[in-house]
Design an enzyme around this catalytic site. Structure first.
Site, PDB file in Angstrom:
ATOM      1  N   HIS A   1      96.698  69.429  23.588  1.00  0.00           N
ATOM      2  CA  HIS A   1      96.194  69.948  22.095  1.00  0.00           C
ATOM      3  C   HIS A   1      97.188  70.892  21.770  1.00  0.00           C
ATOM      4  CE1 HIS A   1      92.504  68.245  23.952  1.00  0.00           C
ATOM      5  NE2 HIS A   1      92.379  67.505  22.915  1.00  0.00           N
TER       6      HIS A   1
ATOM      7  N   SER B   1      90.202  64.106  19.291  1.00  0.00           N
ATOM      8  CA  SER B   1      90.414  65.579  19.024  1.00  0.00           C
ATOM      9  C   SER B   1      91.721  65.980  18.354  1.00  0.00           C
ATOM     10  CB  SER B   1      90.479  66.175  20.388  1.00  0.00           C
ATOM     11  OG  SER B   1      91.436  65.653  21.225  1.00  0.00           O
TER      12      SER B   1
ATOM     13  N   ASP C   1      96.181  73.091  29.161  1.00  0.00           N
ATOM     14  CA  ASP C   1      96.250  72.020  28.162  1.00  0.00           C
ATOM     15  C   ASP C   1      97.528  71.764  27.488  1.00  0.00           C
ATOM     16  OD1 ASP C   1      95.526  70.424  26.010  1.00  0.00           O
ATOM     17  OD2 ASP C   1      93.757  71.438  25.677  1.00  0.00           O
TER      18      ASP C   1
END
Ligand SMILES: *[C@@H]1O[C@H](CO)[C@@H](O)[C@H](O)[C@H]1NC(C)=O
Ligand SMILES: *[C@@H]1O[C@H](CO)[C@@H](O)[C@H](O)[C@H]1NC(C)=O
Ligand SMILES: *[C@@H]1O[C@H](CO)[C@@H](O)[C@H](O)[C@H]1NC(C)=O
Ligand SMILES: *[C@@H]1O[C@H](CO)[C@@H](O)[C@H](O)[C@H]1NC(C)=O
Ligand SMILES: *[C@@H]1O[C@H](CO)[C@@H](O)[C@H](O)[C@H]1NC(C)=O
Ligand SMILES: *[C@@H]1O[C@H](CO)[C@@H](O)[C@H](O)[C@H]1NC(C)=O
Length: 428
Positions: free
Chosen positions: A407, A160, A404
């Site tokens: 990311h 990702s 998070d």
């Protein structure tokens, strides 16, 4: 565009019981899995069996020599100043030329990365530009990039984080293409952006370990108890054939905090033969497989291959001298300590990469983005992203618990990675 399911999507065996206790258990389990994937890197540090004593490993990494000087490098239009290491530099505030595009102008950004749309109050993270110590970076020239890709395919392969870089790359280009001359579609593991007038595609292929694994489903990845199959690079590699510019990454998924499980036979075997090995050895195996695949499938006279180093996470503020219990949540400033590195666990993987790349003759261009990104505790999506499931009151009361710190918001840090990619592609 298809979107990844939450890492903690309930597996059927867990929700079979509907009792109160099992609901609680599920929540707890989901939380543990969630935290493990978000902070896997730190887990490895805590539980990792292969923590090494770094004090006796002061070996200076030699920068691998990838390209012989007299050979014409495909796509090169110029040269970076002799001796300038573009990955060694500093972040400078640039209100004029940053961001390179607006979040709202790029429809391809997944809702997991659109921080402004999800309420991020500050925009400072968009205004930093990477400035190498030894030279200036060339400006990202979208028109040059598109002309170069005419009749060609470019592909990002990995996890990702690489998908984030891929999306950033598309965002940097798409404005030059007319609305009805471009499209983005997803077919299972493959996402394809097409620039019709150029007969060019920019693609992303989901293969978090590069090798075949039990986490390969682009929608529902199994995430605990990961198993990687030895010698299986062709399983995914057959989908990369014919690509002109390849950009690999792989890192986060190896950080299980445990030894890696390697499958020797096939996933279809009735009795699976699995051995365990250190994360470093498993990672080395994957890198060597990748190099072998490149040697057999890529023409060094016509194509280019890039390998992006580990994207750092910021899950523990004590790493940068913050209050215990914090993470990237509420961080809006860069880490100013220029020797900051963060979790030591990245070091051993970097060492593996350095060893493998310095020994190979295969021309791979290394994008060493780890150190420059490690200063960017401010650039993560934190709590400003689409959440996979509704948050509980308990979580809402404690934002750190669901931030998070893996990311990155777009526009932001990853646009700089692509400028470095651009520089290495055209000015090697
Ligand atoms: C690490 O290595 C150094 C030098 O070899 C030694 O003095 C030190 O005790 C070692 N530390 C650990 C925790 O093993
Ligand atoms: C960008 O690249 C094109 C070639 O495709 C060139 O004509 C143009 O001058 C370049 N622009 C800049 C600012 O370098
Ligand atoms: C379009 O690009 C592909 C490679 O991606 C190539 O095989 C094909 O011949 C090109 N078609 C035209 C019309 O240029
Ligand atoms: C966020 O950080 C600022 C200082 O940088 C501090 O004043 C504020 O209390 C913090 N907010 C939360 C919710 O932690
Ligand atoms: C800077 O970072 C290094 C490495 O993480 C650490 O050893 C050092 O104490 C830090 N310096 C300051 C002033 O925080
Ligand atoms: C990448 O950069 C870091 C920091 O500058 C350096 O320590 C490391 O050796 C580099 N990695 C490789 C493989 O060259």
């Amino acid at each position: 565009m298809q979107i990844m399911k939450p890492p903690f999507s309930p597996s059927s065996s867990i929700i079979r019981n509907k009792g109160r206790f099992s609901t609680y258990l599920f929540t707890l389990l989901a939380f543990i899995i969630f935290v493990t994937i978000l902070y896997g890197e730190d887990f490895m540090c805590i539980f990792g069996q292969q923590l090494q004593n770094y004090s006796n490993q002061d070996k200076i990494y030699s920068t691998p020599k990838r390209v012989k000087k007299h050979v014409k490098v495909p796509f090169a239009v110029g040269k970076t100043e002799e001796g300038c290491d573009i990955f060694s530099g500093r972040w400078v505030w640039d209100e004029v030329s940053r961001p390179l595009y607006e979040e709202s102008e790029c429809p391809y950004i997944q809702p997991q990365l659109t921080c402004q749309e999800h309420g991020r109050p500050d925009k400072d993270y968009q205004h930093w530009r990477w400035q190498p110590h030894g030279c200036d970076l060339p400006k990202f020239n979208a028109s040059l990039m598109l002309e170069t890709l005419r009749g060609k395919r470019m592909m990002f392969v990995g996890d990702s984080l690489n998908r984030g870089q891929y999306v950033s790359f598309v965002c940097l280009l798409h404005q030059l293409i007319h609305e009805d001359a471009k499209s983005m579609e997803t077919f299972d593991s493959l996402t394809v952006f097409t620039a019709k007038e150029y007969n060019a595609t920019i693609e992303f292929y989901w293969a978090p370990f590069l090798l075949e694994s039990n986490s390969d489903n682009a929608v529902t990845h199994r995430i605990s108890d990961r198993v990687v199959r030895k010698g299986s690079i062709n399983k995914h590699g057959r989908n990369w054939k014919g690509v002109d510019i390849l950009v690999f990454n792989t890192y986060l998924w190896w950080m299980t905090g445990l030894k890696m499980k390697i499958l020797l036979g096939s996933f279809d075997d009735e009795v699976q033969e699995i051995v365990t090995t250190s994360t470093e050895d498993a990672y080395r195996m994957a890198m060597k497989s990748m190099l072998r695949w490149v040697r057999l499938n890529m023409d060094p006279k016509k194509t280019r291959v890039f390998f992006t180093s580990m994207s750092p996470s910021h899950g523990k503020s004590i790493d940068w001298g913050g209050e215990p219990g914090g993470n990237c949540y509420n961080e809006t400033k860069l880490i100013s300590n220029s020797t900051y590195w963060g979790s030591d666990c990245r070091k051993s993987i970097m060492q593996v990469i350095g060893e493998v790349l310095s020994k190979t003759k295969i021309p791979i261009t290394f994008l060493n983005i780890t150190q420059l990104s490690s200063y960017r505790r401010d650039a993560h999506t934190s709590i400003y992203k689409k959440q996979w499931s509704p948050l509980t009151q308990e979580q809402l009361d404690n934002p750190v618990s669901y931030a998070d710190c893996v990311h990155w918001c777009l526009p932001g840090l990853q646009d700089n990675w692509n400028e470095l990619l651009f520089a290495k592609l055209f000015y090697p």
